[in-house]
Design a protein around this motif. Structure first.
Motif, PDB file in Angstrom:
ATOM      1  N   ARG A  65       3.036   8.590  -4.352  1.00 21.93           N
ATOM      2  CA  ARG A  65       2.061   9.299  -2.791  1.00 21.93           C
ATOM      3  C   ARG A  65       2.215   7.889  -1.951  1.00 21.93           C
ATOM      4  NH1 ARG A  65      -2.786   9.774  -6.213  1.00 21.93           N
ATOM      5  NH2 ARG A  65      -1.476  11.493  -6.362  1.00 21.93           N
ATOM      6  N   ARG A  72      -5.343   3.148 -16.939  1.00 21.55           N
ATOM      7  CA  ARG A  72      -4.638   3.538 -15.270  1.00 21.55           C
ATOM      8  C   ARG A  72      -5.001   5.163 -15.163  1.00 21.55           C
ATOM      9  NH1 ARG A  72      -3.281   0.767 -10.885  1.00 21.55           N
ATOM     10  NH2 ARG A  72      -1.767   2.704  -9.952  1.00 21.55           N
ATOM     11  N   TYR A  73      -5.569   5.176 -13.997  1.00 19.11           N
ATOM     12  CA  TYR A  73      -5.935   6.572 -14.229  1.00 19.11           C
ATOM     13  C   TYR A  73      -6.374   7.167 -14.724  1.00 19.11           C
ATOM     14  CZ  TYR A  73      -1.364   5.849 -10.655  1.00 19.11           C
ATOM     15  OH  TYR A  73      -0.788   4.689  -9.769  1.00 19.11           O
ATOM     16  N   PHE A  84       4.661  11.144 -10.747  1.00 22.25           N
ATOM     17  CA  PHE A  84       4.459  11.815  -9.077  1.00 22.25           C
ATOM     18  C   PHE A  84       4.560  10.293  -7.951  1.00 22.25           C
ATOM     19  CE2 PHE A  84       0.006   9.908 -10.475  1.00 22.25           C
ATOM     20  CZ  PHE A  84      -0.027   8.704  -9.728  1.00 22.25           C
ATOM     21  N   TYR A 102       7.758   0.398 -10.390  1.00 23.86           N
ATOM     22  CA  TYR A 102       6.592  -0.248  -9.569  1.00 23.86           C
ATOM     23  C   TYR A 102       6.246  -1.265  -8.726  1.00 23.86           C
ATOM     24  CZ  TYR A 102       4.448   3.126 -12.898  1.00 23.86           C
ATOM     25  OH  TYR A 102       4.050   4.310 -14.058  1.00 23.86           O
ATOM     26  N   TRP A 113       0.811  -5.373 -14.503  1.00 24.80           N
ATOM     27  CA  TRP A 113      -0.385  -5.886 -13.925  1.00 24.80           C
ATOM     28  C   TRP A 113      -1.117  -4.303 -12.755  1.00 24.80           C
ATOM     29  CZ3 TRP A 113       4.972  -6.027 -12.467  1.00 24.80           C
ATOM     30  CH2 TRP A 113       6.122  -4.568 -11.811  1.00 24.80           C
ATOM     31  N   ALA A 164       5.244  -0.339  -5.534  1.00 22.22           N
ATOM     32  CA  ALA A 164       4.139  -0.275  -5.099  1.00 22.22           C
ATOM     33  C   ALA A 164       2.886  -1.822  -5.595  1.00 22.22           C
ATOM     34  CB  ALA A 164       3.642   0.153  -6.418  1.00 22.22           C
ATOM     35  N   ASN A 189       0.224   6.540   1.365  1.00 16.91           N
ATOM     36  CA  ASN A 189      -1.263   6.906   2.363  1.00 16.91           C
ATOM     37  C   ASN A 189      -0.291   5.956   3.120  1.00 16.91           C
ATOM     38  OD1 ASN A 189      -3.524   7.010   3.702  1.00 16.91           O
ATOM     39  ND2 ASN A 189      -4.708   6.188   2.278  1.00 16.91           N
ATOM     40  N   ASP A 208      -1.533  -1.782  -1.180  1.00 19.14           N
ATOM     41  CA  ASP A 208      -1.726  -1.102  -2.261  1.00 19.14           C
ATOM     42  C   ASP A 208      -1.560   0.666  -1.559  1.00 19.14           C
ATOM     43  OD1 ASP A 208      -1.259  -3.206  -3.373  1.00 19.14           O
ATOM     44  OD2 ASP A 208      -3.721  -3.078  -3.629  1.00 19.14           O
ATOM     45  N   CYS A 209      -0.766   1.039  -0.267  1.00 16.19           N
ATOM     46  CA  CYS A 209      -0.597   2.530  -0.309  1.00 16.19           C
ATOM     47  C   CYS A 209       0.272   3.355  -1.077  1.00 16.19           C
ATOM     48  CB  CYS A 209      -0.669   2.592   0.827  1.00 16.19           C
ATOM     49  SG  CYS A 209       0.594   2.430   1.935  1.00 16.19           S
ATOM     50  N   ILE A 210       0.767   2.044  -1.807  1.00 16.87           N
ATOM     51  CA  ILE A 210       2.252   3.327  -2.708  1.00 16.87           C
ATOM     52  C   ILE A 210       1.468   3.735  -4.282  1.00 16.87           C
ATOM     53  CG2 ILE A 210       4.158   3.920  -4.040  1.00 16.87           C
ATOM     54  CD1 ILE A 210       5.696   1.708  -1.447  1.00 16.87           C
ATOM     55  N   ALA A 211       1.179   4.491  -4.707  1.00 20.50           N
ATOM     56  CA  ALA A 211       1.009   4.781  -6.100  1.00 20.50           C
ATOM     57  C   ALA A 211       1.688   6.101  -6.657  1.00 20.50           C
ATOM     58  CB  ALA A 211      -0.423   5.452  -6.322  1.00 20.50           C
ATOM     59  N   LEU A 212       2.288   5.192  -7.483  1.00 20.80           N
ATOM     60  CA  LEU A 212       3.708   5.968  -8.288  1.00 20.80           C
ATOM     61  C   LEU A 212       2.574   6.728 -10.358  1.00 20.80           C
ATOM     62  CD1 LEU A 212       6.425   5.341  -9.187  1.00 20.80           C
ATOM     63  CD2 LEU A 212       4.739   3.565  -7.929  1.00 20.80           C
ATOM     64  N   GLN A 213       3.755   7.672 -10.700  1.00 20.38           N
ATOM     65  CA  GLN A 213       3.812   7.022 -11.800  1.00 20.38           C
ATOM     66  C   GLN A 213       5.193   7.425 -12.543  1.00 20.38           C
ATOM     67  OE1 GLN A 213       1.041   6.813 -14.742  1.00 20.38           O
ATOM     68  NE2 GLN A 213       3.216   7.043 -15.798  1.00 20.38           N
ATOM     69  N   SER A 232      -1.996  -2.754  -8.105  1.00 14.51           N
ATOM     70  CA  SER A 232      -1.267  -1.494  -6.816  1.00 14.51           C
ATOM     71  C   SER A 232      -1.534  -0.303  -6.789  1.00 14.51           C
ATOM     72  CB  SER A 232       0.511  -1.718  -6.729  1.00 14.51           C
ATOM     73  OG  SER A 232       0.876  -0.651  -8.424  1.00 14.51           O
ATOM     74  N   GLY A 233      -1.547   0.030  -5.786  1.00 12.75           N
ATOM     75  CA  GLY A 233      -1.675   1.260  -5.532  1.00 12.75           C
ATOM     76  C   GLY A 233      -3.450   1.921  -5.145  1.00 12.75           C
ATOM     77  N   ARG A 234      -4.257   0.774  -4.507  1.00 10.72           N
ATOM     78  CA  ARG A 234      -5.883   1.126  -4.500  1.00 10.72           C
ATOM     79  C   ARG A 234      -6.431   1.933  -3.852  1.00 10.72           C
ATOM     80  NH1 ARG A 234      -8.523  -1.962  -1.186  1.00 10.72           N
ATOM     81  NH2 ARG A 234      -5.984  -3.411  -0.739  1.00 10.72           N
ATOM     82  N   THR A 235      -4.893   1.576  -2.527  1.00 15.37           N
ATOM     83  CA  THR A 235      -5.742   2.777  -1.554  1.00 15.37           C
ATOM     84  C   THR A 235      -4.447   4.215  -1.261  1.00 15.37           C
ATOM     85  OG1 THR A 235      -3.956   1.782   0.179  1.00 15.37           O
ATOM     86  CG2 THR A 235      -6.372   0.717   0.437  1.00 15.37           C
ATOM     87  N   ALA A 236      -3.665   4.831  -2.663  1.00 15.15           N
ATOM     88  CA  ALA A 236      -3.331   6.181  -2.519  1.00 15.15           C
ATOM     89  C   ALA A 236      -3.510   5.848  -3.743  1.00 15.15           C
ATOM     90  CB  ALA A 236      -1.696   5.306  -1.902  1.00 15.15           C
ATOM     91  N   MET A 237      -3.843   6.009  -4.361  1.00 15.18           N
ATOM     92  CA  MET A 237      -3.948   6.382  -5.995  1.00 15.18           C
ATOM     93  C   MET A 237      -5.467   7.414  -6.270  1.00 15.18           C
ATOM     94  SD  MET A 237      -5.440   3.169  -8.645  1.00 15.18           S
ATOM     95  CE  MET A 237      -5.352   3.657 -10.109  1.00 15.18           C
TER      96      MET A 237
END
Ligand code: SF4
Ligand code: SF4
Ligand code: SF4
Ligand code: SF4
Ligand code: FES
Lengths: 903, 171
Positions: free
Chosen positions: B84, A242-243, B82, B55, A219, B58, B86, B64-69, A707-712
């Motif tokens: 993160r 991704r990234y 990482f 994930y 996703w 997230a 926000n 959607d303020c969590i991003a990680l890998q 996910s992560g749109r506002t944090a990536m």
């Protein structure tokens, strides 16, 4: 069309299907595990239970496995029946008794068929409080991860690996409640189709190890429909990013092309996109500061292109758009294929045959349906693996069809058919230089030198059509083989002949054509399929430009002001170094556009970073002349990396004082291409235009759960940037957009409510396992016409070994010969070391042993390679692996001598 | 008129009631353990990072303020490379905590996160990780999971049988 009643509602369904297929085709959600549309039913998992009622009065009905019951007109069934539902949820509950609590760390999570089916069947609370069974895992090589605890014993893996793909080293072991799916002992999976286990297994037992290195859930990927870059078949793939990194490649179903499967090179060979070796910056060499930006490099290019003679070298791995843009820039007469003369000659013959149109060229799906196959001189196992898989299916299916014609057994009833067929096989004649894994299922094989294989072909053609010339001095063995093969081809209804370019032999192509044409005259629907070398070899060959050798010859005559522009092509890989050097030495300026640093880019005075398939839109023409669109998966963060055709358009704009006239969008380029070269007619229809919208909306590349749109990117700046704007296609870089079914060339990923795994593809198909809704993607550029065939009749002499000389021929290796795929570590580690092969007799005569160092002299250079004696190799041939990293291109087909140094 | 009098009466009565306002920041508000404030990443009883990089938080996050890998160590134990959040976007809904299968991500009763610069509200893993098990002491996901990630061997986890001998055909 039979009508069946599902929960008292009448539906028209297709005859000959089973109830599970019928329900799924109607869009009814019915859970299943062991049934697979490509492999049929075995009734092993008991998950697909439904109720069947005797008649309208029957209120009790009986539970049946829907995958094991065919549709019958007037049948009454119930999916919603309480007993059936309870049964299904109980089956999942049983499967779950031993299932580990792994989802959070399981790579299948989020695209897991088991998760989907568990939710679908309504099992949501564990009542079982005893211990769970555990299994040890195995090391299965660098590409596939094994976590056996997660197995639900559906047997799909073995049915695919062993039965469907013919692999020998994966099987089911142990017994009763602890059957084990794996190898006899740890070791690298041998089949080149092992990667499909990742998608075939409904659980996380087999997962993609390359994805594990940079794991991302389905996703969270930005996806786009792409086309495999690693051979000429053009299998459809979905690539995910991704990234800023390409994360994985999975199958994109195309009923006509690859169906449900990819080979391992195609699935895992994507890592070159993320390579450290990428060209990231335009360079102007021999300056104080070599790194340049977009504008500087274009400024500099202005001086190189104006007032100079331009020569363009195209590429069989660059898109049609890029090749055409280069051709437009330099002019048709100055555009050359970056391909050696001998190969261009063979490829031109293929294009001539296809364009003449008197023979049908089958898709891979049609090859699967063939009832007799002759492979004439092409090692398809290595050069076109999914075609080898299709040929295998034809062999297996023909035998099954013989059976089902006699006994009323439905085609989907895999277990019963296997039982009846036993070792019966359809007809396959595998005529190759070296043994191939296909030989086991072949009824006839022959190992011979290319010219002798061609002679066999002409002998067959002569038997099929006696007006064709006889093969002079044909030995008895050859004639006997020819008689066998021609008999089988004659008896078949849909015979297919396969030939290709890997022997660099023109006679093979002509022989294959003569056979197919002879069959065709006998009122048969014969197919003739060709294998080329690269993902756009066909597209480039269809442009009918001259070979690289012509460029070398012409540049000698040109004035000393040539600017050569080399498009995405490492010439040193396909052309002997002496020739390439001779060419470069005459160029005043060398401009190279490419994605990765290589020997050719080292020569560049100006080096321009080109986008890979993942960063570019592009059209590729596969071996059946099917043009297919590959869409951009992600925009490179580095804005210097751009599609070659965009760079070339900018350069062209420098030449045109009035800055109009150059195509703005891809479809403009393609329309211009088809207007100028009618052989490309239809290519602009390959995908909807860039401004195509559905209800005003684009098609999102991202899932709605992205996910992560506002944090990536928040580590760089906390205010989110505007979403990237894709001006070239109707796909968007957002989660918003049209959520229904997109047009088939633009399906970025498969997903349907309740179906998160790839098995959601059923929702995109006309019927389970059938064509995609709206037609399969791709436009076939050549269709059969009624042109009468022109037979070739020009039969080569038998191959005779020469004293002290050997014919130098290439051996292609699935893992190793690919320029790009070896950037994947797991593929590189399975690539062979350089070697040279001689036949047993030749080695003995030269008093050589395995491992001795042999010096091979070719094109004025000497290469020292270890000898590997090949007992099946015809005498008089010297075989060297083609395209291994660090190996130079040799003059394939030339006679060379060798000296020996024994160490 | 009546209403005016009533209002005056109410105000007058409040003079003698307990004060609701407190002298913040000298005086602190009482906050309860389930109060949803600053988000932290907790640790396993063995001191390792609890987050397994699945994930799910997230995906659950509505803004959607969590991003990680995710990445893993040699033993196969997953952890975030990482992580993160926000916080300038976070709405403290607690969905991430609810989604987390390992109790790694937790909302704690600290709300004093104000910053002068919005950029400073972006927390990385180092800022989020605390040296504690938080609200759920004693839980280690790998003890209940099936795979061996260096925490427990196969068959040694909770409710697990010893691994099957795959060469055996005995019942
Ligand atoms: S196979 Fe599916 S259900 Fe099983 S642990 Fe993996 S994701 Fe979960
Ligand atoms: S390993 Fe996967 S495909 Fe094989 S039986 Fe188990 S669950 Fe089915
Ligand atoms: S067969 Fe060819 S096109 Fe298909 S996946 Fe393999 S390399 Fe790619
Ligand atoms: S849900 Fe929990 S374990 Fe999963 S990534 Fe978020 S914090 Fe880590
Ligand atoms: S899908 Fe019908 S029994 Fe498995």
């Amino acid at each position: 069309m039979p009508t069946i009643y599902i929960d008292n509602k009448p539906f028209d369904v297709k005859a000959g299907k089973n109830l599970l297929e019928a329900c799924l085709s109607l869009g009814i959600d019915l859970p299943y595990f062991c049934w697979h549309p490509a492999m049929g039913s075995v009734g092993a998992c008991r998950q697909c239970a439904i109720k069947v009622f005797k008649d309208e009065e029957d209120t009790r009905g009986r539970l049946v496995m829907s995958c094991m019951e065919g549709v019958k007109d007037g049948m009454r069934i119930s999916v919603e029946d309480e007993t059936a539902k309870t049964f299904r949820s109980q089956v999942v509950a049983w499967l779950m008794t031993n299932h580990p609590h792994d989802c959070p760390v399981c790579d299948e999570g989020g695209c897991c068929h088991l998760q989907d089916m568990t939710v679908m069947s309504g099992h949501n609370y564990r009542h079982y409080h005893f211990k769970k069974r555990t299994y040890p895992n195995q090391y299965l090589g660098p590409l596939i991860n094994h976590e056996m605890n997660r197995c639900i014993q559906c047997y799909r893996c073995v049915r695919f690996y062993h039965d469907y793909a013919g692999g020998k080293d994966l099987n089911v072991f142990a017994a009763h409640n602890h059957v084990y799916f794996g190898r006899e002992k740890d070791g690298v999976l041998e089949s080149p189709f092992s990667g499909n286990l990742v998608e075939v297994c409904p659980t996380g037992v087999f997962t993609d190890k390359t994805l594990k290195e940079h794991y991302t859930r389905k996703w969270d990927l930005t996806n786009a429909p792409s086309v495999c870059q690693h051979c000429s078949l053009g299998c459809n793939t979905i690539a995910g990013e991704r990234y800023g990194q390409l994360r994985n490649v999975v199958n994109r179903y195309n009923h006509e092309v690859n169906g449900y499967f990819l080979c391992d090179k195609g699935r895992f060979g994507y890592e070159f996109v993320n390579s450290e070796n990428r060209i990231t910056q335009p360079l102007i060499r021999n300056q104080a500061i070599e790194a340049a930006g977009h504008d500087t490099v274009l400024q500099y290019m202005r001086t190189l292109v104006s007032g100079h003679t331009l020569i363009g070298i195209g590429s069989p791995r660059a898109s049609l758009e890029s090749n055409y843009a280069l051709m437009e820039l330099v002019g048709k007469e100055n555009f050359y294929q970056g391909v050696p003369d001998d190969l261009v000659y063979v490829e031109q013959k293929i294009v001539d045959i296809l364009q003449a149109g008197c023979i049908h060229t089958p898709s891979l799906h049609e090859i699967e349906q063939a009832d007799a196959v002759l492979v004439l001189g092409e090692d398809i196992w290595n050069t076109a693996p999914i075609m080898a898989l299709a040929v295998r299916q034809s062999v297996m299916k023909t035998a099954a069809t013989h059976t089902t014609e006699q006994l009323p057994i439905p085609t989907w009833h895999d277990a019963a058919i296997k039982e009846l067929v036993q070792d019966d096989k359809g007809f396959l004649a595998n005529v190759t230089m070296l043994p191939s894994p296909l030989d086991e299922i072949s009824s006839a094989t022959m190992k011979a030198a290319p010219d002798d294989m061609a002679r066999l072909g002409f002998a067959i053609a002569h038997i099929l059509n006696p007006s064709l010339p006889e093969v002079p001095h044909a030995g008895e063995e050859l004639l006997a083989k020819a008689a066998d093969i021609s008999k089988a081809l004659q008896e078949a209804k849909h015979p297919v002949i396969i030939a290709g370019t890997s022997c660099w032999n023109n006679a093979l192509i002509r022989a294959a054509f003569d056979i197919a044409a002879a069959l065709h005259i006998n009122e048969k629907k014969a197919g003739l399929a060709f294998v080329m070398q690269d993902c756009n070899s066909m597209g480039l060959a269809m442009m009918r430009a001259s070979s690289f050798d012509r460029a070398v010859a012409n540049i000698q005559r040109a004035a000393n002001n040539v600017t050569a522009i080399i498009l995405e092509n490492d010439l040193y890989r396909s052309i002997p170094a002496a020739k390439v050097d001779a060419f470069f030495s005459k160029c005043k300026h060398i401009v190279v556009l490419d994605t990765l640093h290589n020997r050719t880019t080292e020569k560049a005075h100006v080096l321009i970073p080109a986008a890979t398939f993942a960063e570019a839109d592009g059209t590729f023409v596969n071996n059946e002349a099917r043009a297919q669109r590959s869409s951009q998966v992600f925009m490179p963060a580095n804005s210097e990396i751009r599609e070659s055709f965009k760079w070339l358009a900018d350069v062209k704009a420098l030449l045109n004082t009035v800055s109009n006239g150059h195509a703005k969008h891809m479809e403009d380029l393609l329309v211009a291409l088809e207007n100028k070269y009618p052989q490309f007619a239809g290519v602009s229809r390959v995908a909807p235009p860039h401004d195509f919208r559905i209800h005003g909306a684009r098609i999102p590349r991202e899932s709605h759960r992205y996910s992560g749109r506002t944090a990536m990117l928040a580590n760089m700046t906390v205010s989110e940037p505007k979403p990237l704007q894709d001006d070239d296609s109707s796909l968007s870089y957002t989660m918003e957009g049209y959520r229904g079914l997109p047009p088939s060339p633009l399906i970025p990923f498969f997903w349907a409510p309740g179906w998160n795994s790839g098995q959601s593809v059923t929702k995109y198909q006309e019927e389970a396992g059938g064509a995609l809704k709206g037609g399969d993607p791709g436009v076939r550029l050549f269709e059969q016409t009624t042109t009468p065939p022109v037979f070739s009749k020009d039969i080569p002499d038998a191959f005779t070994p020469r004293v002290g000389k050997w014919m130098l021929l290439p051996q292609y290796h699935l893992f190793g010969s690919g320029e790009l795929s070896v950037y994947t570590k797991g593929i590189a580690s399975q690539s062979p070391e350089p070697y040279v092969s001689l036949s047993k007799r030749d080695a003995e005569q030269a008093q050589l042993k395995n491992g001795d160092t042999v010096s091979v002299k070719s094109d004025g250079k000497t290469y020292a390679l270890p000898l590997s004696i090949n007992e099946s190799l015809p005498d008089g041939i010297m075989l060297v692996p083609a395209g291994l990293t660090g190996m130079e291109a040799l003059s394939w087909g030339a006679w060379i001598n060798h000296s020996t140094v024994t160490v | 008129m009546i209403s005016h009098l009533r209002t005056m009466w109410l105000v007058f009565r409040h003079l003698f009631m307990k004060k609701a306002t407190i002298q913040y920041p000298e005086e602190k508000v009482p906050l309860y353990p389930r109060w949803r404030g600053r988000i932290v990443l907790t640790k396993d009883p063995d001191g390792g990072e609890r987050c397994v990089g699945c994930y799910l938080c997230a995906a659950a996050c509505p803004v959607d303020c969590i991003a990680l890998q995710a990445t893993e160590n040699e033993e196969g134990r997953r952890y975030p490379e990482f992580f993160r959040i926000n916080f300038s976007r976070c709405i403290f809904c607690g969905y991430c905590e609810e989604a987390c299968p390992t109790y790694a991500i937790q909302l704690i009763p600290d709300f004093e996160m104000a910053e002068y610069k919005r950029q400073d509200l972006v927390y990385e893993k180092e800022d989020l990780l605390i040296n504690s098990e938080g609200k759920y002491p004693g839980y280690n996901f790998y003890n209940v999971a099936g795979l061996d990630a260096g925490v427990k061997e196969k068959g040694k986890g909770k409710d697990e049988e010893t691994p099957v001998d795959i060469k055996s055909l005995l019942p």
